[in-house]
Design an enzyme around this catalytic site. Sequence first.
Site, PDB file in Angstrom:
ATOM      1  N   ASP A  80      -4.270  -8.402  -4.347  1.00  0.00           N
ATOM      2  CA  ASP A  80      -4.457  -9.342  -3.454  1.00  0.00           C
ATOM      3  C   ASP A  80      -4.545 -10.684  -3.810  1.00  0.00           C
ATOM      4  O   ASP A  80      -4.357 -11.998  -3.574  1.00  0.00           O
ATOM      5  CB  ASP A  80      -5.667  -9.184  -2.340  1.00  0.00           C
ATOM      6  CG  ASP A  80      -5.238  -8.166  -1.231  1.00  0.00           C
ATOM      7  OD1 ASP A  80      -3.975  -8.541  -0.627  1.00  0.00           O
ATOM      8  OD2 ASP A  80      -5.862  -7.127  -1.045  1.00  0.00           O
ATOM      9  N   GLU A 132     -10.920 -11.052  -4.444  1.00  0.00           N
ATOM     10  CA  GLU A 132      -9.178 -11.024  -4.216  1.00  0.00           C
ATOM     11  C   GLU A 132      -8.820 -12.142  -3.577  1.00  0.00           C
ATOM     12  O   GLU A 132      -7.657 -12.152  -3.154  1.00  0.00           O
ATOM     13  CB  GLU A 132      -9.152  -9.738  -3.638  1.00  0.00           C
ATOM     14  CG  GLU A 132      -9.851  -9.308  -2.336  1.00  0.00           C
ATOM     15  CD  GLU A 132      -9.645  -7.970  -1.846  1.00  0.00           C
ATOM     16  OE1 GLU A 132      -8.571  -7.163  -2.217  1.00  0.00           O
ATOM     17  OE2 GLU A 132     -10.347  -7.480  -0.875  1.00  0.00           O
ATOM     18  N   HIS A 185       0.911  -1.045   0.077  1.00  0.00           N
ATOM     19  CA  HIS A 185       0.035  -0.119   0.041  1.00  0.00           C
ATOM     20  C   HIS A 185       0.867   1.296   0.135  1.00  0.00           C
ATOM     21  O   HIS A 185       0.494   2.416  -0.372  1.00  0.00           O
ATOM     22  CB  HIS A 185      -1.098  -0.164   1.293  1.00  0.00           C
ATOM     23  CG  HIS A 185      -2.127  -0.983   0.888  1.00  0.00           C
ATOM     24  ND1 HIS A 185      -2.108  -2.175   1.217  1.00  0.00           N
ATOM     25  CD2 HIS A 185      -3.278  -0.881   0.205  1.00  0.00           C
ATOM     26  CE1 HIS A 185      -3.046  -2.922   0.703  1.00  0.00           C
ATOM     27  NE2 HIS A 185      -3.870  -1.991   0.015  1.00  0.00           N
TER      28      HIS A 185
HETATM   29  C1  PEP Z   1      -6.523  -5.251  -4.462  1.00  0.00           C
HETATM   30  O1  PEP Z   1      -6.226  -6.082  -3.387  1.00  0.00           O
HETATM   31  O2  PEP Z   1      -6.104  -5.213  -5.533  1.00  0.00           O
HETATM   32  C2  PEP Z   1      -7.222  -3.978  -4.105  1.00  0.00           C
HETATM   33  C3  PEP Z   1      -7.536  -3.145  -4.940  1.00  0.00           C
HETATM   34  O3  PEP Z   1      -7.348  -3.674  -2.933  1.00  0.00           O
HETATM   35  P1  PEP Z   1      -6.035  -3.017  -1.707  1.00  0.00           P
HETATM   36  O4  PEP Z   1      -4.800  -2.986  -2.804  1.00  0.00           O
HETATM   37  O5  PEP Z   1      -6.243  -1.909  -1.216  1.00  0.00           O
HETATM   38  O6  PEP Z   1      -5.771  -4.553  -0.990  1.00  0.00           O
HETATM   39 MG    MG Z   2      -7.282  -5.696  -1.679  1.00  0.00          MG
END
Ligand code: PEP
Ligand code: MG
Length: 576
Positions: free
Chosen positions: A463, A439, A195
């Site tokens: 994910d 995910e 993130h």
């Molecule tokens: C993902 O997992 O692709 C997603 C969009 O959520 P995050 O990156 O916030 O886990």
């Molecule tokens: Mg995610």
Amino acid sequence: MPFSLHGLAVSQGIAIGRAHLISHATFEVAHYTIRERDVGQEIERFEAALAAVRNDLTVLHADALAPGAPSELSALVHVHAMFLDDPMLAETPKELIRARLCNAEWALVQQMQQLAAQFDEIDDSYLRERKHDIVQVVERVLRVLLGKSRRLTRKGNDKDELIVVAHDLSPADTIQFKNLKIAGFVTDLGGATSHTAIVARSLAIPAVVGLHHARPLINENDQLIVDGTRGVLMVNPDARVLEEYRLRKRELELVRSKLKRLKTARATTLDNIDVSLQANIELPQDIAQVKEVSADGVGLFRTEFLFMNRDTLPTEEEQFEAYKAVAKALAGKPVTIRTLDIGADKTARAIGQSSRQAPNPALGLRAIRYCLAEPQIFLAQLRAMLRASHFGKIQILVPMLAHQHEIEQTLAMIEVAKQQLREKRIKFDENVPVGGMIEIPAAALALGPFLKRLQFLSIGTNDLIQYTLAIDRTDESVSHLYDPLHPAVLRLLAMVIQTAHKAEMPVAVCGELAGDPKLCRLLLGMGLRQFSMHPSQLLEVKQQIVMADTEQLEAKVARILRCDDPERIREQVERL
Ligand code: PEP
Ligand code: MG
């Protein structure tokens, strides 16, 4: 002497500026100069923190003497109390505050680093190990200090472009860059879809992570070039390299400004297929960027960032105001608000997760699992979202669903929140669509309950890849295995898109894949018509779409999906 380091390119572009060092993750402290007249106040703040820790240790000592308590505990607390009162920790930082006009946290960390280096020199292993006690005592004091102010700050007189150099940065640290003029950042740890990297892309600031030794090798104010496209960091480059990069930076800026011409163009392929390009946001203030590129809506509002960098939870009212602001600003375009996805690499002090780290946080009480375990927090957020639905076109998106019972429980909670609002006669959209993120491979493979009970799907490829390939997306030591083109990933993706289409269920991709212009044609060929990405990537993706022919792509992608050889897949994707 010039040298360069290689890491993972996580946010494109080139930044040229001066190094600004942030200490080790444990000590991610604010680093700023104070005014001479504030020295007394800063010293008082430091002394108050020492007093608070002294108090904690007295209580701990009493506990340690209770019957049944381990005997080592009392000795340990005693040693900590001794260090706390030693002038080297209690007095020297005050001298540093006075002499260097630095804030208390930074003074304390400087002194700790000095002491740690001295302890490293000691031959006696028992005494050498006492370094850890000093570190622990300092951590205690820092926690008290940080409880009051944990902000990354820039010195008011910084004219140079600053490049943050850190061992590691949390998403909570990185989001603060939104308000500071940081030209780029580099870290020793971190994966490309962590993130922290995602926030860097949303800020459109060049970043390289996973450099391993940048933090210890770089000095404050070293001149740096961050090449966020190639994943290279150049330290104190010579004049020729510097000039070459200045030129390249200007060229990139030119390309970006040309892309702006696409802002008003429709995202339609050569064979006349309309594609929806939506934006991912972290905070309401990101709406300016969303408008700048004329996105078709917000495909993912990562609400957890509202919960970070604060000591208390945002109230229902605060959340309502944030969601309403986005809904109103989008004036009827869809706004997909994701319920709290806290946990894994996203922690929030107010939720107490930073101190209560799970053994395997990515597989732990994260996202919807956390929300279902904390119904009051979940209900407050749901009510805030529902209330905002009266002011725009809100959709509720639920992360990390895998089980049918989680879907049922979530829907039941939404019904409870609706009922609470009805009882208070508060208006909301009764038909607010509820969608699920795909995910977790289990969700992708068993879509039935999603298709039956929900109104839309959004594939979280970040994910989905992490869990399909069993690699931690934040861990640079396995980042070479994070492969979006692995045949298993491609087949799961294509299967979800095609199954959803057959069931006439809207489906989007909102993971980082959707914003990668090199993979746009692949996704189009799988049948994807709805993309959500950071606004900074949207026009580049649009450029790919207006040059694509979906019919041709579909035939080629069908062949790629049958292929098992990763090298051939890569070649064919490049040639699409
Ligand atoms: C993902 O997992 O692709 C997603 C969009 O959520 P995050 O990156 O916030 O886990
Ligand atoms: Mg995610």
